[in-house]
Design an enzyme around this catalytic site. Sequence first.
Site, PDB file in Angstrom:
ATOM      1  N   ASP A   2     -10.948   2.817   3.989  1.00  0.00           N
ATOM      2  CA  ASP A   2     -11.277   1.387   3.893  1.00  0.00           C
ATOM      3  C   ASP A   2     -12.790   1.179   3.784  1.00  0.00           C
ATOM      4  O   ASP A   2     -13.246   0.105   3.405  1.00  0.00           O
ATOM      5  CB  ASP A   2     -10.786   0.642   5.140  1.00  0.00           C
ATOM      6  CG  ASP A   2      -9.512  -0.155   4.899  1.00  0.00           C
ATOM      7  OD1 ASP A   2      -9.249  -0.505   3.733  1.00  0.00           O
ATOM      8  OD2 ASP A   2      -8.801  -0.427   5.876  1.00  0.00           O
ATOM      9  N   LYS A  48       0.844  -1.198   0.000  1.00  0.00           N
ATOM     10  CA  LYS A  48       0.000   0.000   0.000  1.00  0.00           C
ATOM     11  C   LYS A  48       0.883   1.254   0.000  1.00  0.00           C
ATOM     12  O   LYS A  48       0.622   2.212  -0.737  1.00  0.00           O
ATOM     13  CB  LYS A  48      -0.963  -0.006   1.196  1.00  0.00           C
ATOM     14  CG  LYS A  48      -2.048  -1.079   1.062  1.00  0.00           C
ATOM     15  CD  LYS A  48      -2.861  -1.284   2.334  1.00  0.00           C
ATOM     16  CE  LYS A  48      -3.831  -2.457   2.172  1.00  0.00           C
ATOM     17  NZ  LYS A  48      -4.611  -2.746   3.384  1.00  0.00           N
ATOM     18  N   GLN A  84      -4.741  -1.535   9.619  1.00  0.00           N
ATOM     19  CA  GLN A  84      -4.645  -2.865   9.029  1.00  0.00           C
ATOM     20  C   GLN A  84      -5.230  -3.908   9.979  1.00  0.00           C
ATOM     21  O   GLN A  84      -4.915  -3.935  11.167  1.00  0.00           O
ATOM     22  CB  GLN A  84      -3.181  -3.188   8.683  1.00  0.00           C
ATOM     23  CG  GLN A  84      -2.979  -4.481   7.915  1.00  0.00           C
ATOM     24  CD  GLN A  84      -3.576  -4.467   6.515  1.00  0.00           C
ATOM     25  OE1 GLN A  84      -3.691  -3.427   5.875  1.00  0.00           O
ATOM     26  NE2 GLN A  84      -3.972  -5.629   6.019  1.00  0.00           N
TER      27      GLN A  84
HETATM   28  N1  GUN Z   1      -6.948  -6.916   6.241  1.00  0.00           N
HETATM   29  C1  GUN Z   1      -7.320  -7.661   5.178  1.00  0.00           C
HETATM   30  N2  GUN Z   1      -7.861  -6.872   4.225  1.00  0.00           N
HETATM   31  C2  GUN Z   1      -7.825  -5.619   4.699  1.00  0.00           C
HETATM   32  C3  GUN Z   1      -8.240  -4.354   4.174  1.00  0.00           C
HETATM   33  O1  GUN Z   1      -8.754  -4.224   3.069  1.00  0.00           O
HETATM   34  N3  GUN Z   1      -8.027  -3.292   4.988  1.00  0.00           N
HETATM   35  C4  GUN Z   1      -7.476  -3.403   6.206  1.00  0.00           C
HETATM   36  N4  GUN Z   1      -7.323  -2.304   6.905  1.00  0.00           N
HETATM   37  N5  GUN Z   1      -7.079  -4.548   6.719  1.00  0.00           N
HETATM   38  C5  GUN Z   1      -7.257  -5.645   5.971  1.00  0.00           C
END
Ligand code: GUN
Length: 292
Positions: free
Chosen positions: A119, A52, A96
Amino acid sequence: MTILDGKKTSETLKKEIAEEVKQLKAAGKKAPHLAAVLVGDDGASLTYVGSKVKACEQVGFASTLVKLPADISEEALLEEIAELNANDDIDGYIVQLPLPKHIDEQKILLAIDPAKDVDGFHPANFGRMALDMEAFIPATPFGIMELLKRYQVPTKGKHVVVVGRSHIVGRPISILLSQKGAQGNATVTLTHSHTPNLAEFTRKADIIVMALGIPEFLKGDMVKEGVTVIDVGITRLKDDTSPKGYRIVGDVAYNEVSPKASFITPVPGGVGPMTIAMLLKNTLLAYQWKDL
Ligand code: GUN
């Protein structure tokens, strides 16, 4: 059979976003800024957050990685969240998941300012999305909708079977595909672990979204000819022949299913790269919406 190439599509998207950032900077404006909060040092989470941050650099965004110890208290994490909410320079951020067991995930997600919730996990955004209002759509379902759009996969009047009811993928994608709109207007069946005779549903489906997390669960005899298959699975299987020591396997037995499919996403290179591109898109939207 057409492969829905998420890697190529995500590169196109990133180029488009980079172009917008270039124009913002040329006009003397600041670049969009994404922050990511990572608690602990889970291997997969480190990889995802790393991707990311790297993607931010690719498009000219500013990025901040907030790395916190696994034993951080819930209270201290909430303080970090409050700081991110108050920091005007940060347009959007993510926490996350998963978080360590001693932290209440829901409490943390509720503390995120919905205007910075790129998100789309805050109930305000989820509710707005479900009610056809402007909202941050979670990156994975948003990425699936974008792939369907760019490849002009017909959805109107089609029978979609979603397998898996997670808050991040199954639930939101079932809402989006049933909504009015170019990539919607489908009849959606949301199936899960308590659905008896799942294959009876998948065999009738025009479009299948696999979001279960069980490697190669969907076999060739579970789909009809001409089906469209979206594979959201990304399970790491130990593989000593690979330099990384693992390989990524989807929820679809690709070699069996792909000969029957009209459209299919590969793993890797399908939904995964789209997810990161859509997080960037949401960050750009957060930046733009701030000025409204
Ligand atoms: N863990 C697995 N997928 C995601 C996501 O799309 N965002 C976040 N913040 N954590 C995750």
